[in-house]
Write an enzyme that holds these catalytic residues in place. Structure first.
Site, mmCIF file in Angstrom:
data_model
loop_
_atom_site.group_PDB
_atom_site.id
_atom_site.type_symbol
_atom_site.label_atom_id
_atom_site.label_comp_id
_atom_site.label_asym_id
_atom_site.label_seq_id
_atom_site.Cartn_x
_atom_site.Cartn_y
_atom_site.Cartn_z
ATOM 1 C CB CYS B 83 -44.688 144.662 22.013
ATOM 2 S SG CYS B 83 -43.841 144.033 23.477
ATOM 3 C CG HIS B 332 -41.203 140.472 19.800
ATOM 4 N ND1 HIS B 332 -41.622 141.655 19.224
ATOM 5 C CD2 HIS B 332 -41.947 140.346 20.939
ATOM 6 C CE1 HIS B 332 -42.575 142.196 19.981
ATOM 7 N NE2 HIS B 332 -42.774 141.440 21.024
#
Lengths: 384, 384
Positions: B83, B332
């Site tokens: 991420c 996200h």
């Protein structure tokens, strides 16, 4: 950028390493490079890898490998450019050290491909092609290369057997490389009788996949304390792209990204093809060897096979290629391959290539291809 | 390295973009950044992405996107750091321009996650964890964060509800961000009654995934022709790692890679936490917001939630965070998130953040986390 030197190299055999996880395998190459460099730490770790997510269910390889090799905390990341991932990671490490942002960098190419079944691996490799316009039509990677080779045979009038010298040379050289996947020589008859994979590509036109890792330790040339080896610096480094889908190119038989990146690298190094003592090219398929030789200025267009037929590609020939076996016989652990190529160039420039040593090798080039010519990186190394 | 400035930014809404392929979505952000910069070409393209192989069956994104946005031939590659991929791609572009190797670079973070079914996406996200020691035991990413949050509550005596301000602030700010995934405010009661996901993490502690792309155009600051915006430069950039497996850390409640990278970035910029006007942190889960605030010096250890309870985290507070919605409400799209954060900092430093503008914002920080703290990048931007 300041000049960058290669202080250490390491590699594992390319093989089926079922007993080693991805971090363990990468670690073996990294530890070897650290030992070779006489260092224990580095400021950054650049991992070249293509398929760890799809085949090993593991991403975040930078942090994973940094921790495993005792570099917890150190900046680390993974670079992906399909089968060009290894050289792309090398170039990222090169820029990081050359910029002054780091005083040292480890580069490791790692791929672990043999624990999954064939169709899964083939499907994973197809992610290097255009998912929407090639893979979705059922084109595998070898099928794309077969289309290119068929067109080449048609366009320039070569016979399939004219490509045999590429494979024979690679296999002969690999018999002297203890890290090669296929350490066995092949004959012209073997080549001609090999099982067809995707017409006209047969088994001996195609490189074998494998598990493997190769690593390098980079430092600024200006601060180098030599460690008994010749000083080897990066004289040229360039990367270029083309369309991924082959049908989208102006000419499917011209690797424009190979030509572009090679021209840039030659210009940086102040060299021409005649100055290159050896060329580790990306012979994933024999047709790619011919196209690379042409795009990089070693042969006229459509004349790549001539170099092999004229016996110019072996270690004492005019344009030595695949001197340690190439992708064809050293093996092609895809994301690691670009680093293997550079490690092998260093072996040659150090004079450590044994029976396949290129005499007086001072300047070596490596070219790594991601996709069927979509991402191509060219590096020129020089011994000083 | 020479100083680098951000000349252009672009972003797509974070949403379910079922009608757009990965290249089309990335292209929207890239074209917006090019328009904003007043440029048509760049010397390099750095793609931040984590899951395109697993979820979109497409690797080699560098060449793919370069071709699509009209930059066929241009050097391009993909960077993966789970991420943290977005900020890692930004840092690679920064070093390439800072080194002098390029005169301009495009950075694009792209992730497309909503076309696959939930279990497949959850399994793909688990590749950011340790495949051998975490994922193989059945630990999902939210489960790992739940273990950390449970330990935090136990260790420091907070109640779950004390984390509510993080989520409420993020959702409130997102109502003013047209690119946010969840443009709706929530109440304390909503937070307390939200469905449990992995005890103690409930639905309003967790950020939503999504499809999205964000892009930036980088140039050397010295050559910048201003385009009507304030000159925004990179004052600090650092990356650090930790073990991937949380059980392997000296202290599972301390993000050492956040502390290390923040300290380096502060030192480069000659700043302390008190100088930071806003902080786009990686609130993938509310517990991560608290841990980031502590590791970066905005709160004492174990006191992260206090900043929220004392109403210090909204845009006019002492430490504004998630000013455009954060991961929690902007969304996200994992490999794109780090670039979204930096784009949002630029919006603030330009004074373009509308209703959530931080007054007189001159210095903004962004922190992007790959894995549960394994790879962390911290960047500080400054308006001049």
């Amino acid at each position: 950028m300041r000049a960058v030197a290669i202080l250490g190299i390491g590699q594992t055999p390319v093989d089926e390493h079922w007993d080693k996880s991805i971090r363990v395998l990468a670690g073996e190459a990294v530890f070897a490079a650290l030992r070779d460099a006489g260092r224990e730490r580095a400021d950054g770790l650049f991992v070249g890898n293509m398929l760890s997510g799809l085949l090993n269910r593991q991403e975040n390889l930078g942090a994973l490998i940094a921790d495993w090799v005792g570099l917890r905390g150190t900046e680390a990341l993974k670079i992906e450019a399909a089968c060009g991932s290894g050289a792309a990671a090398f170039r990222a490490g090169l820029i990081a050290v050359g910029s002054g942002e780091m005083e040292s960098a480890l580069v490791v190419g790692i791929e672990k491909m043999t624990e999954t079944v064939g169709p899964q691996t083939t499907a994973a490799l197809a992610t290097a092609a255009d998912a929407d316009w090639e893979a979705a039509q059922g084109l595998s990677f070898v099928a794309i290369n077969a289309l290119i080779m068929r067109r080449y045979l048609h366009e320039y009038g070569w016979r399939h057997t004219d490509f045999a010298p590429f494979s024979i040379n690679a296999h002969t050289n690999a018999t002297h490389n203890p890290n090669a996947r296929l350490q066995e020589s092949i004959s012209l008859k073997d080549y001609e009788k090999a099982r067809m994979v995707a017409d006209p590509i047969n088994l001996l036109d195609a490189s074998p996949i494998g598990d493997g890792a190769a690593a390098m330790f980079l430092v600024p040339a200006e601060t180098l304390h030599r460690n008994g080896h010749p000083l080897i610096t990066v004289a040229g480094s360039a990367s270029a792209t083309d369309s991924i889908a082959v049908h989208d190119r102006h000419d499917p038989l011209w690797l424009s990204a190979a030509a572009d990146s090679a021209q840039k690298a030659y210009a940086q190094a102040g060299l021409t093809p005649a100055d290159i003592d050896l060329f580790e090219l990306h012979d994933a398929f024999s047709i790619m060897a011919a196209l690379s030789l042409e795009a990089c200025g070693f042969a006229e267009r459509g004349q790549g096979p001539r170099l092999g037929l004229d016996q110019q590609i072996h270690p004492t020939g005019r344009v030595p290629i695949a001197t340690r076996g190439g992708l064809k016989a050293r093996g092609h652990p895809v994301g690691a391959t670009g680093v293997y190529q550079l490690v092998e160039v260093v072996e040659q420039l150090r004079g450590d290539a044994g029976a396949t040593q290129v005499p007086d090798a001072q300047i070596g080039m490596a070219q790594n291809i991601g996709g069927s010519g979509a991402t191509i990186l060219t590096h020129i190394l020089r011994a000083q």
